[in-house]
Design a protein around this motif. Structure first.
Motif, mmCIF file in Angstrom:
data_model
loop_
_atom_site.group_PDB
_atom_site.id
_atom_site.type_symbol
_atom_site.label_atom_id
_atom_site.label_comp_id
_atom_site.label_asym_id
_atom_site.label_seq_id
_atom_site.Cartn_x
_atom_site.Cartn_y
_atom_site.Cartn_z
ATOM 1 N N SER A 288 0.802 -1.230 0.000
ATOM 2 C CA SER A 288 0.000 0.000 0.000
ATOM 3 C C SER A 288 0.833 1.278 0.000
ATOM 4 O O SER A 288 0.365 2.335 -0.441
ATOM 5 N N THR A 289 2.068 1.218 0.469
ATOM 6 C CA THR A 289 2.907 2.425 0.473
ATOM 7 C C THR A 289 3.728 2.574 -0.806
ATOM 8 O O THR A 289 4.568 3.472 -0.899
ATOM 9 N N GLY A 290 3.507 1.685 -1.781
ATOM 10 C CA GLY A 290 4.180 1.810 -3.073
ATOM 11 C C GLY A 290 4.936 0.588 -3.513
ATOM 12 O O GLY A 290 5.199 0.405 -4.690
ATOM 13 N N SER A 297 13.433 2.148 -6.949
ATOM 14 C CA SER A 297 13.715 2.935 -8.153
ATOM 15 C C SER A 297 13.865 4.414 -7.801
ATOM 16 O O SER A 297 14.728 5.107 -8.362
ATOM 17 N N TYR A 298 13.064 4.912 -6.856
ATOM 18 C CA TYR A 298 13.212 6.315 -6.466
ATOM 19 C C TYR A 298 14.583 6.569 -5.843
ATOM 20 O O TYR A 298 15.228 7.590 -6.125
ATOM 21 N N ALA A 299 15.057 5.629 -5.028
ATOM 22 C CA ALA A 299 16.386 5.786 -4.424
ATOM 23 C C ALA A 299 17.459 5.897 -5.509
ATOM 24 O O ALA A 299 18.418 6.679 -5.371
ATOM 25 N N TRP A 300 17.304 5.138 -6.605
ATOM 26 C CA TRP A 300 18.300 5.170 -7.681
ATOM 27 C C TRP A 300 18.141 6.417 -8.552
ATOM 28 O O TRP A 300 19.133 7.019 -8.972
ATOM 29 N N PRO A 325 7.463 9.370 -1.018
ATOM 30 C CA PRO A 325 6.947 9.565 0.345
ATOM 31 C C PRO A 325 7.231 8.415 1.307
ATOM 32 O O PRO A 325 6.961 8.537 2.501
ATOM 33 N N MET A 326 7.728 7.273 0.805
ATOM 34 C CA MET A 326 7.900 6.131 1.691
ATOM 35 C C MET A 326 8.960 6.425 2.753
ATOM 36 O O MET A 326 10.058 6.877 2.453
#
Length: 441
Positions: A288-290, A297-300, A325-326
């Protein structure tokens, strides 16, 4: 039906066919309209000479392989279907998966198109165009993704092995939609080094082929291991069919093909039981949080997005940004929740040789329905979710799965997915060998 790698290799070894002649035939397909947009980094010029230099007794005998654009090839950038990385520094060495194929006598004929950064099961690419599904010559249909060009290269006859990756179905989805074989091994078997990541937790390096025996050979090369013998007969096999999730929303063509496949396997002696897998209902809450793909992928990508967001496919950027937002505790909770979920699923599948499901619940729709454009975003995201739904379960399970064609001649392709929990790869491949002969009758 196209000859598979085993047939062609035998012809080369017997002297009935020359490796250069076969490579030139493959390249004539790769440069034809059938492969339009399939290759975005061709290596056509050197391939015939390279094929000629490979000993005939090599495992791949100088035959054509294609390389998904997210793998390092020495001396080339690794753009992963993007334009924002098109001028990145050249890779210092081949990715291990590429090196193993080459060492086995495979000859890369080019980098294949893909969903940008592997973040879609549809296969649409706004930068390089979208390769059309190989199964329909009259309507340009989606190829499936993210390994879109890899699938088209194999299904058209341009390549014998399409090296790709599978994070939520990116090998099995295009295999199912194009009517070929796609095997997702247990993730830990093949090194992911030298492959631009989507999710470091879920990414699996694997391949598409024209037959199960080719899939076994490809896995043995990529994983540097031998596959042990599987069951001797389908009557020795007990299969489960899940009531929940996997059969929801099947279009009529998929429903017919799936029921026909179950019937053929049953007639051959397989025991097939419908079971309940209530743990499947927990997946939406767990993710639910992604989920892993968004967070990792956002971290990269976060710094690259800050500099070059305008160069991204907006649909891909939107999915990556879901990870922003995680919070740390949510990511740690996700890791623990997945581990507990794997335990519940593995216990529920105990005693079964495999689970049988449709690989995806629909056949390939026209590209025009989901082509780049904000007015088609809703249709794109709905199709993407539907295509990823079934195969992504096995990635969350850290399992292994294979997609086999199970449609009737003349129909759009449908895939049968045979799967189980992790480290049962050899058993799944053995079952697939037996099932393939039944499904082709």
């Amino acid at each position: 039906m196209l000859p598979d790698l085993f047939q062609t290799r035998q012809a080369i070894r017997s002297g009935a066919l020359g490796a250069r002649t076969e490579m030139e035939r493959c390249l004539s397909i790769a440069t034809s309209e059938a492969c339009h947009h399939a290759f975005i980094g061709p290596l056509f010029e050197s391939a015939p000479t390279n094929a000629e230099r490979v000993p005939a007794d090599a495992a791949l005998a100088g035959l054509a392989v294609s390389i998904k654009d997210l793998f390092d090839i020495a001396g080339q950038p690794t753009p992963a279907g993007s334009v924002v990385l098109s001028h990145s520094p050249p890779a210092p060495a081949d990715a291990p998966a590429v090196a193993r194929l080459v060492a086995a006598g495979g000859v890369p004929i080019g980098r294949t198109n893909m969903s940008e950064f592997a973040f879609s099961g549809v296969g649409v690419n706004p930068h390089h165009g979208t390769p059309a599904n190989a199964a329909d010559g009259s309507t340009k249909r989606v190829p499936g993704g993210s390994s879109s060009g890899a699938a088209v290269s194999v299904a058209t006859g341009a390549a014998f092995i399409g090296l790709g990756s599978d994070t939520g179905g990116s090998i099995r989805i295009p295999a199912a939609l194009n009517g070929i074989v796609g095997f997702k091994s247990t993730a830990r078997w093949v090194p992911t080094q030298g492959a631009l990541p989507l999710s470091t937790t879920l990414d699996t390096v694997c391949a598409m082929t024209r037959s199960v025996r080719d899939a076994i050979l490809a896995h043995e090369i990529l994983a540097a291991r031998r596959v042990s013998a599987g069951p001797n007969h389908l009557r020795d096999c007990r299969f489960a069919v899940a009531r929940e999730l996997f059969q929801d929303g099947m279009d009529p063509a998929v429903a017919r093909a799936f029921e026909s496949a179950l019937s053929k396997l049953s007639v051959a002696g397989a025991r097939i039981e419908e079971i309940s897998l209530p743990a499947l209902a927990d997946l939406p809450a767990i993710n639910s949080t992604g989920g892993f793909s968004a967070a990792e992928s956002y971290a990269w990508h976060r710094l690259l997005l800050e500099r070059s967001a305008a160069g991204y496919d907006p649909r891909v950027a939107q999915r990556i940004l879901r990870g922003a937002p995680m919070r740390a505790f949510e990511y740690i909770d996700l890791i623990h929740a997945r581990a507990q979920w794997i335990d519940r699923m593995t216990a529920a599948l105990e005693g079964f040789d495999a689970v049988l499901s449709p690989t995806v619940p629909v056949t390939a729709p026209p590209i025009a329905d989901v082509a780049p454009g904000a007015e088609r975003d809703d249709a794109f995201f709905a199709l993407n979710a539907l295509l990823l739904r079934n195969p992504s379960v096995i990635n969350m399970l850290d399992g292994c799965a294979i997609s086999l064609p199970c449609h009737s001649a003349g129909d759009l392709p449908v895939g049968l997915m045979i799967w189980h929990a992790g480290l049962r790869d050899d058993h799944i491949l053995g079952i697939a060998l037996l099932a393939e002969s039944q499904l082709r009758e």
